[in-house]
Write a protein that holds these residues in place. Structure first.
Motif, PDB file in Angstrom:
ATOM      1  N   GLU A  78       0.685  -1.239   0.046  1.00 39.04           N
ATOM      2  CA  GLU A  78       0.025  -0.061   0.003  1.00 39.04           C
ATOM      3  C   GLU A  78       1.031   1.262  -0.083  1.00 39.04           C
ATOM      4  N   GLY A  79       0.653   2.318  -1.010  1.00 42.82           N
ATOM      5  CA  GLY A  79       1.440   3.252  -1.102  1.00 42.82           C
ATOM      6  C   GLY A  79       2.819   3.295  -1.530  1.00 42.82           C
ATOM      7  N   LYS A  80       3.056   1.902  -2.025  1.00 40.06           N
ATOM      8  CA  LYS A  80       4.518   1.562  -2.802  1.00 40.06           C
ATOM      9  C   LYS A  80       4.312   1.771  -4.248  1.00 40.06           C
ATOM     10  N   ALA A  81       5.342   2.259  -4.682  1.00 40.78           N
ATOM     11  CA  ALA A  81       5.364   2.267  -6.297  1.00 40.78           C
ATOM     12  C   ALA A  81       6.356   1.231  -6.825  1.00 40.78           C
ATOM     13  N   LEU A  82       7.639   1.043  -6.259  1.00 44.27           N
ATOM     14  CA  LEU A  82       8.707  -0.002  -6.780  1.00 44.27           C
ATOM     15  C   LEU A  82       9.026  -0.876  -5.887  1.00 44.27           C
ATOM     16  N   CYS A  83       8.695  -2.185  -6.248  1.00 43.70           N
ATOM     17  CA  CYS A  83       9.145  -3.519  -5.301  1.00 43.70           C
ATOM     18  C   CYS A  83      10.202  -4.010  -6.000  1.00 43.70           C
ATOM     19  N   GLY A  84      11.158  -4.225  -5.194  1.00 43.93           N
ATOM     20  CA  GLY A  84      12.518  -5.148  -5.392  1.00 43.93           C
ATOM     21  C   GLY A  84      12.437  -6.589  -5.276  1.00 43.93           C
ATOM     22  N   ILE A  85      12.867  -7.637  -6.107  1.00 44.00           N
ATOM     23  CA  ILE A  85      12.876  -9.070  -5.793  1.00 44.00           C
ATOM     24  C   ILE A  85      14.250  -9.590  -5.696  1.00 44.00           C
ATOM     25  N   THR A  86      14.622 -10.152  -4.613  1.00 39.36           N
ATOM     26  CA  THR A  86      15.435 -11.041  -4.753  1.00 39.36           C
ATOM     27  C   THR A  86      15.524 -12.459  -4.434  1.00 39.36           C
ATOM     28  N   ALA A  87      16.253 -13.425  -4.164  1.00 34.23           N
ATOM     29  CA  ALA A  87      15.928 -14.740  -3.751  1.00 34.23           C
ATOM     30  C   ALA A  87      17.198 -15.426  -3.256  1.00 34.23           C
ATOM     31  N   GLY A  88      17.202 -16.141  -2.569  1.00 31.31           N
ATOM     32  CA  GLY A  88      18.291 -17.191  -1.914  1.00 31.31           C
ATOM     33  C   GLY A  88      18.678 -18.076  -2.765  1.00 31.31           C
ATOM     34  N   ALA A  89      19.746 -18.590  -2.606  1.00 29.63           N
ATOM     35  CA  ALA A  89      20.532 -19.495  -3.357  1.00 29.63           C
ATOM     36  C   ALA A  89      19.881 -20.854  -3.617  1.00 29.63           C
ATOM     37  N   SER A  90      18.995 -21.270  -2.448  1.00 34.04           N
ATOM     38  CA  SER A  90      18.273 -22.487  -2.575  1.00 34.04           C
ATOM     39  C   SER A  90      16.571 -22.191  -3.228  1.00 34.04           C
ATOM     40  N   THR A  91      16.382 -21.169  -3.831  1.00 34.58           N
ATOM     41  CA  THR A  91      15.107 -20.799  -4.252  1.00 34.58           C
ATOM     42  C   THR A  91      14.984 -21.019  -6.008  1.00 34.58           C
ATOM     43  N   PRO A  92      14.105 -22.173  -6.250  1.00 36.92           N
ATOM     44  CA  PRO A  92      14.191 -22.237  -7.749  1.00 36.92           C
ATOM     45  C   PRO A  92      13.333 -21.120  -8.317  1.00 36.92           C
ATOM     46  N   ASP A  93      13.391 -21.190  -9.769  1.00 43.03           N
ATOM     47  CA  ASP A  93      12.677 -20.287 -10.468  1.00 43.03           C
ATOM     48  C   ASP A  93      11.319 -20.367 -10.563  1.00 43.03           C
ATOM     49  N   TRP A  94      10.690 -21.682 -10.541  1.00 42.04           N
ATOM     50  CA  TRP A  94       9.079 -21.563 -10.584  1.00 42.04           C
ATOM     51  C   TRP A  94       8.613 -20.745  -9.420  1.00 42.04           C
ATOM     52  N   ILE A  95       9.129 -20.906  -7.925  1.00 43.28           N
ATOM     53  CA  ILE A  95       8.803 -20.145  -6.902  1.00 43.28           C
ATOM     54  C   ILE A  95       8.827 -18.615  -7.131  1.00 43.28           C
ATOM     55  N   ILE A  96      10.050 -18.299  -7.707  1.00 41.68           N
ATOM     56  CA  ILE A  96      10.053 -16.813  -7.805  1.00 41.68           C
ATOM     57  C   ILE A  96       9.283 -16.262  -8.754  1.00 41.68           C
ATOM     58  N   LYS A  97       8.701 -17.007  -9.951  1.00 42.13           N
ATOM     59  CA  LYS A  97       7.901 -16.542 -10.807  1.00 42.13           C
ATOM     60  C   LYS A  97       6.557 -16.608 -10.386  1.00 42.13           C
ATOM     61  N   ARG A  98       5.940 -17.337  -9.449  1.00 36.90           N
ATOM     62  CA  ARG A  98       4.864 -17.089  -8.993  1.00 36.90           C
ATOM     63  C   ARG A  98       4.716 -16.030  -8.112  1.00 36.90           C
ATOM     64  N   VAL A  99       5.685 -15.918  -7.122  1.00 37.89           N
ATOM     65  CA  VAL A  99       5.734 -14.654  -6.427  1.00 37.89           C
ATOM     66  C   VAL A  99       5.766 -13.395  -7.289  1.00 37.89           C
ATOM     67  N   GLN A 100       6.435 -13.132  -8.394  1.00 34.21           N
ATOM     68  CA  GLN A 100       6.438 -12.064  -9.284  1.00 34.21           C
ATOM     69  C   GLN A 100       4.812 -11.806  -9.693  1.00 34.21           C
ATOM     70  N   GLU A 101       4.147 -13.151 -10.070  1.00 31.37           N
ATOM     71  CA  GLU A 101       2.946 -12.853 -10.676  1.00 31.37           C
ATOM     72  C   GLU A 101       1.881 -12.493  -9.761  1.00 31.37           C
ATOM     73  N   LYS A 102       2.115 -12.816  -8.554  1.00 26.97           N
ATOM     74  CA  LYS A 102       1.058 -12.592  -7.547  1.00 26.97           C
ATOM     75  C   LYS A 102       1.183 -10.946  -7.022  1.00 26.97           C
ATOM     76  N   ILE A 103       2.420 -10.553  -7.077  1.00 25.42           N
ATOM     77  CA  ILE A 103       2.674  -9.085  -6.935  1.00 25.42           C
ATOM     78  C   ILE A 103       2.211  -8.287  -7.980  1.00 25.42           C
ATOM     79  N   GLU A 104       2.271  -8.784  -9.079  1.00 26.24           N
ATOM     80  CA  GLU A 104       1.833  -7.943 -10.471  1.00 26.24           C
ATOM     81  C   GLU A 104      -0.070  -7.945 -10.343  1.00 26.24           C
ATOM     82  N   GLN A 105      -0.471  -8.785  -9.544  1.00 25.14           N
ATOM     83  CA  GLN A 105      -1.977  -8.734  -9.402  1.00 25.14           C
ATOM     84  C   GLN A 105      -2.246  -7.718  -8.466  1.00 25.14           C
ATOM     85  N   ILE A 106      -1.306  -7.582  -7.250  1.00 24.59           N
ATOM     86  CA  ILE A 106      -1.917  -6.581  -6.387  1.00 24.59           C
ATOM     87  C   ILE A 106      -1.964  -5.261  -6.775  1.00 24.59           C
TER      88      ILE A 106
END
Length: 273
Positions: free
Chosen positions: A245-273
Motif C-alpha cells: 500500500e502506497g508503494k510504487a517500486l518493489c524489488g525482488i531477490t532470492a536465496g541460493a536455494s530458491t527455484p525459478d518456479w517459486i520466484i515466478k509465482r511470487v512475481q505474478e502475485k505481486i503484479e496482481q496486487i
C-alpha cells in the motif's frame, strides 16, 4: 506495482548441481534436506521419488543415499561406508573446500576457527574434520576464546565478507601465526551485493527463500538496512497486500536455494496486487 529484480539472485552453482543429481537418481534418499527449501524438496519427492531422512539411523531400508548440498559429518560418512550404502555425493564443491582445509590444518596442529553458525549442517560437517575447533559468529565471541599460537581461519560459505575480514584482522593482531582461508562462496557475495544495491532504490523489498536457509536470512538482514519495508516469503502465499500500500517500486531477490518456479509465482502475485 512496478517490479525490479536484483542483478544476481536465486539458484547457485552448488544447488543447481545438487538438484540435477537428485533428479538423475530416482528412488534415492537424501540424508538431511538436500537444500534448504521445503517446496523444492516436496517437488523432488513428488516427481522423482527422492525421499528425505533426517536421521542416519532411519536409513535402514535405503540403499541409495544422496549427501546433501551442505555435506555431512566425517563420522556419518564413515557410517554410510561401513553399512555398504551406495553414496551419491551432492556436496557443493565450495563446501568440500573448507572440509579439506580444516583437515589439513588440523593435521598440522593449527587451532581451527570457523566463522559460522554452530547448528548449521555445513558448519557441523566442516568442524568434524578438525581436532581443535572453535566455531564463532562474531569478534565479540572470539574475544572470549583462548587462542593458541598457530590458528587457521575458515568461514561458512554464506557469511558476509565484511564480518569475516573483521575476524581475520582480530586474529592477525593476537596470534603468532594466522592462516586465513576465504571460503565464502562467490555466488553468495554476488547475490548479497546485488540485493544491497537494489534495496537502496525500492519502496518495498521481497526476499524469496526458505525461512530455515542461512543465505536467505543473510539477504533479508542486508536489505533491511536500506529498505525497512523488507519481507521474507517462502512462496506467493506468504505475501500480504498491506505491504504494498502506497508503494510504487518493489524489488525482488532470492536465496541460493530458491527455484525459478517459486520466484515466478511470487512475481505474478505481486503484479496482481
Amino acid at each position: 506495482m512496478n517490479i525490479k529484480f536484483a542483478e544476481k539472485y536465486g539458484f547457485c552453482f552448488g544447488v543447481k548441481r545438487a538438484i540435477q543429481i537428485a533428479e538423475r537418481n530416482r528412488n534415492a534418499t537424501t540424508l538431511g534436506p538436500i537444500i534448504h527449501n521445503t517446496r523444492e524438496i516436496a517437488r523432488l519427492e513428488r516427481d522423482f521419488d527422492v525421499s528425505l531422512s533426517e536421521d542416519i539411523e532411519n536409513l535402514a531400508d535405503a540403499q541409495n543415499v544422496i549427501i546433501r548440498t551442505h555435506g555431512i559429518t566425517k563420522q556419518d560418512l564413515q557410517t554410510l561406508q561401513e553399512r555398504k550404502k551406495h553414496i551419491i555425493d551432492a556436496t557443493c564443491p565450495f563446501v568440500t573446500k573448507p572440509q579439506k582445509i580444516v583437515k589439513k590444518m588440523s593435521d598440522e596442529h593449527y587451532q581451527i576457527i570457523i566463522f559460522g553458525d554452530k547448528i548449521h549442517p555445513e558448519v557441523k560437517g566442516v568442524a568434524s574434520y578438525g581436532e581443535n575447533v572453535c566455531v564463532i559468529t562474531s569478534v565479540e565471541e572470539l574475544e572470549k576464546v583462548k587462542l593458541e599460537k598457530k590458528v587457521a581461519l575458515v568461514s561458512q560459505t554464506t557469511k558476509q565478507p565484511k564480518q569475516f575480514e573483521q575476524i581475520a584482522a582480530y586474529l592477525v593482531s593476537k596470534v603468532n601465526e594466522c592462516r586465513v582461508f576465504n571460503t565464502i562462496c562467490n555466488a553468495t557475495f554476488d547475490n548479497q551485493h546485488a540485493a544491497d544495491m537494489l534495496s537502496r532504490d525500492v519502496d518495498v523489498m521481497i526476499v524469496v527463500g526458505g525461512k530455515n536457509s542461512s543465505n536467505t536470512k543473510q539477504l533479508l538482514a542486508i536489505v533491511q538496512k536500506h529498505c525497512p519495508h523488507s519481507y521474507l516469503v517462502e512462496d506467493e502465499n506468504d505475501l500480504q497486500e498491506s505491504w504494498f500500500e502506497g508503494k510504487a517500486l518493489c524489488g525482488i531477490t532470492a536465496g541460493a536455494s530458491t527455484p525459478d518456479w517459486i520466484i515466478k509465482r511470487v512475481q505474478e502475485k505481486i503484479e496482481q496486487i
